[in-house]
Design a protein around this motif. Structure first.
Motif, PDB file in Angstrom:
ATOM      1  N   LYS A 103     -19.896  25.228  -5.106  1.00 36.22           N
ATOM      2  CA  LYS A 103     -19.208  26.146  -6.234  1.00 36.22           C
ATOM      3  C   LYS A 103     -19.835  27.086  -7.169  1.00 36.22           C
ATOM      4  N   ASN A 104     -21.435  26.392  -7.306  1.00 35.60           N
ATOM      5  CA  ASN A 104     -22.331  27.176  -8.157  1.00 35.60           C
ATOM      6  C   ASN A 104     -23.010  28.375  -7.591  1.00 35.60           C
ATOM      7  N   ASN A 105     -22.670  28.498  -6.208  1.00 36.77           N
ATOM      8  CA  ASN A 105     -23.101  29.686  -5.639  1.00 36.77           C
ATOM      9  C   ASN A 105     -21.985  30.596  -4.953  1.00 36.77           C
ATOM     10  N   GLY A 106     -21.080  30.462  -5.630  1.00 42.13           N
ATOM     11  CA  GLY A 106     -19.686  31.424  -5.356  1.00 42.13           C
ATOM     12  C   GLY A 106     -18.629  30.966  -4.543  1.00 42.13           C
ATOM     13  N   PHE A 107     -18.764  29.850  -3.868  1.00 45.25           N
ATOM     14  CA  PHE A 107     -17.669  29.408  -3.039  1.00 45.25           C
ATOM     15  C   PHE A 107     -16.678  28.588  -3.965  1.00 45.25           C
ATOM     16  N   SER A 108     -15.445  28.784  -3.386  1.00 43.63           N
ATOM     17  CA  SER A 108     -14.187  28.131  -4.013  1.00 43.63           C
ATOM     18  C   SER A 108     -13.705  27.108  -2.959  1.00 43.63           C
ATOM     19  N   ILE A 109     -13.296  25.958  -3.594  1.00 44.60           N
ATOM     20  CA  ILE A 109     -12.405  24.807  -2.872  1.00 44.60           C
ATOM     21  C   ILE A 109     -11.174  25.200  -2.905  1.00 44.60           C
ATOM     22  N   LEU A 110     -10.274  25.709  -1.599  1.00 39.32           N
ATOM     23  CA  LEU A 110      -8.981  26.264  -1.479  1.00 39.32           C
ATOM     24  C   LEU A 110      -8.050  24.981  -1.510  1.00 39.32           C
ATOM     25  N   ASN A 111      -8.198  24.021  -1.110  1.00 38.58           N
ATOM     26  CA  ASN A 111      -7.160  22.930  -1.211  1.00 38.58           C
ATOM     27  C   ASN A 111      -7.047  22.152  -2.517  1.00 38.58           C
ATOM     28  N   ASN A 112      -5.936  21.507  -2.752  1.00 41.52           N
ATOM     29  CA  ASN A 112      -6.019  20.547  -3.888  1.00 41.52           C
ATOM     30  C   ASN A 112      -6.913  19.164  -3.768  1.00 41.52           C
ATOM     31  N   THR A 113      -7.876  19.207  -4.448  1.00 42.04           N
ATOM     32  CA  THR A 113      -8.680  17.921  -4.326  1.00 42.04           C
ATOM     33  C   THR A 113      -8.064  16.643  -4.821  1.00 42.04           C
ATOM     34  N   SER A 114      -6.945  16.874  -5.518  1.00 42.45           N
ATOM     35  CA  SER A 114      -6.199  15.722  -6.317  1.00 42.45           C
ATOM     36  C   SER A 114      -5.495  15.027  -5.076  1.00 42.45           C
ATOM     37  N   ALA A 115      -5.257  15.700  -3.842  1.00 45.33           N
ATOM     38  CA  ALA A 115      -4.422  15.238  -2.781  1.00 45.33           C
ATOM     39  C   ALA A 115      -5.577  14.588  -1.792  1.00 45.33           C
ATOM     40  N   TYR A 116      -5.387  13.473  -1.762  1.00 50.72           N
ATOM     41  CA  TYR A 116      -6.537  12.551  -0.943  1.00 50.72           C
ATOM     42  C   TYR A 116      -6.055  12.565   0.597  1.00 50.72           C
TER      43      TYR A 116
ATOM     44  N   HIS B 282      -7.604  21.974 -20.106  1.00 46.94           N
ATOM     45  CA  HIS B 282      -8.389  21.649 -19.099  1.00 46.94           C
ATOM     46  C   HIS B 282      -9.547  22.780 -18.834  1.00 46.94           C
ATOM     47  N   TRP B 283     -10.504  22.534 -18.157  1.00 46.37           N
ATOM     48  CA  TRP B 283     -11.164  23.483 -17.470  1.00 46.37           C
ATOM     49  C   TRP B 283     -11.136  23.436 -16.136  1.00 46.37           C
ATOM     50  N   VAL B 284     -10.744  24.442 -15.510  1.00 48.88           N
ATOM     51  CA  VAL B 284     -10.541  24.321 -13.963  1.00 48.88           C
ATOM     52  C   VAL B 284     -11.075  25.397 -13.162  1.00 48.88           C
ATOM     53  N   ASP B 285     -11.220  25.169 -11.863  1.00 52.59           N
ATOM     54  CA  ASP B 285     -11.818  26.171 -10.904  1.00 52.59           C
ATOM     55  C   ASP B 285     -10.794  26.214  -9.717  1.00 52.59           C
ATOM     56  N   ASN B 286     -10.925  27.241  -8.944  1.00 55.74           N
ATOM     57  CA  ASN B 286      -9.758  27.376  -7.899  1.00 55.74           C
ATOM     58  C   ASN B 286      -9.276  26.135  -7.187  1.00 55.74           C
ATOM     59  N   GLY B 287      -7.992  26.117  -6.967  1.00 53.38           N
ATOM     60  CA  GLY B 287      -7.495  24.932  -6.353  1.00 53.38           C
ATOM     61  C   GLY B 287      -7.448  23.526  -6.881  1.00 53.38           C
ATOM     62  N   GLU B 288      -8.167  23.318  -7.957  1.00 53.52           N
ATOM     63  CA  GLU B 288      -8.021  22.094  -8.922  1.00 53.52           C
ATOM     64  C   GLU B 288      -6.837  21.964  -9.457  1.00 53.52           C
ATOM     65  N   GLU B 289      -6.188  20.778  -9.240  1.00 54.06           N
ATOM     66  CA  GLU B 289      -4.786  20.539  -9.545  1.00 54.06           C
ATOM     67  C   GLU B 289      -4.713  20.245 -11.138  1.00 54.06           C
ATOM     68  N   VAL B 290      -4.083  20.738 -11.873  1.00 52.59           N
ATOM     69  CA  VAL B 290      -3.578  20.533 -13.331  1.00 52.59           C
ATOM     70  C   VAL B 290      -2.249  19.759 -13.245  1.00 52.59           C
ATOM     71  N   CYS B 291      -2.068  18.510 -14.162  1.00 45.58           N
ATOM     72  CA  CYS B 291      -1.011  17.840 -14.253  1.00 45.58           C
ATOM     73  C   CYS B 291      -0.714  17.620 -15.705  1.00 45.58           C
ATOM     74  N   PHE B 292       0.636  17.671 -15.887  1.00 48.25           N
ATOM     75  CA  PHE B 292       0.850  17.419 -17.563  1.00 48.25           C
ATOM     76  C   PHE B 292       0.764  16.091 -17.941  1.00 48.25           C
ATOM     77  N   PRO B 293       0.674  15.773 -19.172  1.00 51.26           N
ATOM     78  CA  PRO B 293       0.552  14.436 -19.743  1.00 51.26           C
ATOM     79  C   PRO B 293       1.957  13.633 -19.241  1.00 51.26           C
ATOM     80  N   ALA B 294       1.686  12.643 -19.137  1.00 50.36           N
ATOM     81  CA  ALA B 294       2.858  11.656 -18.640  1.00 50.36           C
ATOM     82  C   ALA B 294       3.920  11.748 -20.043  1.00 50.36           C
ATOM     83  N   SER B 295       3.512  12.025 -21.191  1.00 48.01           N
ATOM     84  CA  SER B 295       4.196  11.857 -22.640  1.00 48.01           C
ATOM     85  C   SER B 295       5.028  13.437 -22.489  1.00 48.01           C
ATOM     86  N   CYS B 296       5.040  14.269 -21.630  1.00 51.75           N
ATOM     87  CA  CYS B 296       5.696  15.571 -21.792  1.00 51.75           C
ATOM     88  C   CYS B 296       6.956  15.413 -21.187  1.00 51.75           C
TER      89      CYS B 296
END
Length: 341
Positions: free
Chosen positions: A186-199, A303-317
């Motif tokens: 990631k520090n050298n210009g690559f992006s993770i394309l899949n959602n890494t929160s999906a195990y 949130h600070w995010v990069d390509n493909g990182e999942e963003v979830c809403f707080p449970a209180s929303c």
């Protein structure tokens, strides 16, 4: 007149097929090839066919029967899926990484890495590199040793930087997104394309994401958006944990039409992709700040995010309409998002 009409129609059709870029579905799957049987090979083919991918990276391809007799399982898998196959043996002549593709690659090359002297993982590792018209697709299975992963990562970064095409690397990285090798990518210009929160591993109760598809686009390379991504968790008639100890990961990439301006700092339009738990963003040109706002202007979360990182809403929303503001040094966009738990 009839002949002229026929020639014109054929010319338009050929030119259209050469210039109209289509979405491409990439998939990676560690098939746990040890002790392969004909019935399990049929199940692996069924999993792949259910996803209709264009290209598949395979790890732990073992061309031996359960009792150790050499057997070309990869060729049989290619026949069962109607795809072309390529194989890179890393242990003897029978065990390594493979690749399936609907279109035969323009070229195939390999790169291997011996384990370091201090590594407890004594298995050779490597890259199976297939060249297609607009990109390279690399199948790999990384070492369990962090230093050996660093060696492979350094080679891959150098290869991508020298390439005049976009580079996709897919495989079992034996590393989570926060591990050193992936951070170096990631520090050298690559992006993770899949959602890494999906195990993806282990298949019978996933607790980590170690199977990933990453990409690097040079100034000369074709740019792509991520149109869809996911982890395969079910296939009709199969228990996936009986097929392999990993779950397959896929990404659908969509070529971005060229603007005719060759400018590395040109602003690209980012995209929001809904996921099972929230959303992710593609075509980010840098790490981005994401602010979630309720419609009354209240800041809900950041949130600070990069390509493909999942963003979830707080449970209180509560369910309803929200605004998603995304900013980095190059881009600034706001999306409307309907939350429905």
């Amino acid at each position: 007149m009839k002949k002229v009409f026929t020639i014109i129609v054929l010319w338009v059709a050929v030119v259209g097929s050469m210039t109209a870029a289509e979405p491409v579905k990439l998939l990676t799957y560690n098939i746990k090839g040890h002790g392969m049987t004909d019935s399990r090979l049929d199940d692996i083919a069924a999993v792949i066919n259910a996803q209709t991918p264009d290209i598949v990276a395979l790890q732990e391809v073992d061309n031996r029967t359960f009792i150790g007799i050499k057997h070309d399982y990869l060729s049989e898998l290619a026949q069962a899926t109607g795809m072309h196959s390529s194989f890179f043996a890393l242990v003897g002549s029978y065990y390594g990484v493979g690749l399936l593709s609907k279109t035969e690659p323009l070229s195939v090359q390999t790169q291997s890495f011996d384990p370091s002297d201090t590594s407890k993982d004594k298995e050779a590792r490597g890259f199976l590199i297939a060249e297609f018209e607009d990109f390279y697709f690399i199948s790999t299975h990384y070492s369990l040793n962090a230093d050996d992963r660093d060696t492979a990562t350094a080679w891959a970064i150098n290869f991508a930087r020298k390439s005049d095409k976009t580079v996709f690397i897919a495989g079992d990285f034996n590393a989570q997104p926060t591990y050193r090798a992936m951070v170096t990518f990631k520090n050298n210009g690559f992006s993770i394309l899949n959602n890494t929160s999906a195990y993806t591993f282990p298949a019978d109760g996933p607790t980590s994401c170690i199977d990933m598809i990453i990409s690097y686009c040079s100034e000369l390379g074709q740019e792509y958006d991520v149109a869809e991504t996911g982890v395969v968790t079910s296939v009709n008639g199969l228990t996936l944990s009986d097929v392999s100890d990993h779950l397959p990961v896929y990404v659908v990439i969509d070529p971005i039409e060229e603007s005719g301006v060759n400018n590395a700092t040109e602003t690209r339009e980012m995209r929001l992709v809904r996921t099972s738990g929230g959303f992710s963003l593609s075509s980010l040109q840098a790490e981005s700040m994401v602010n979630l706002y309720a419609m009354d202007g209240t800041l809900v979360d950041s949130h600070w995010v990069d390509n493909g990182e999942e963003v979830c809403f707080p449970a209180s929303c509560r369910n309803g309409l929200y605004l998603v503001q995304v900013k980095n040094g190059y881009q600034n966009s706001t999306f409307k998002y309907i939350l429905n738990h």
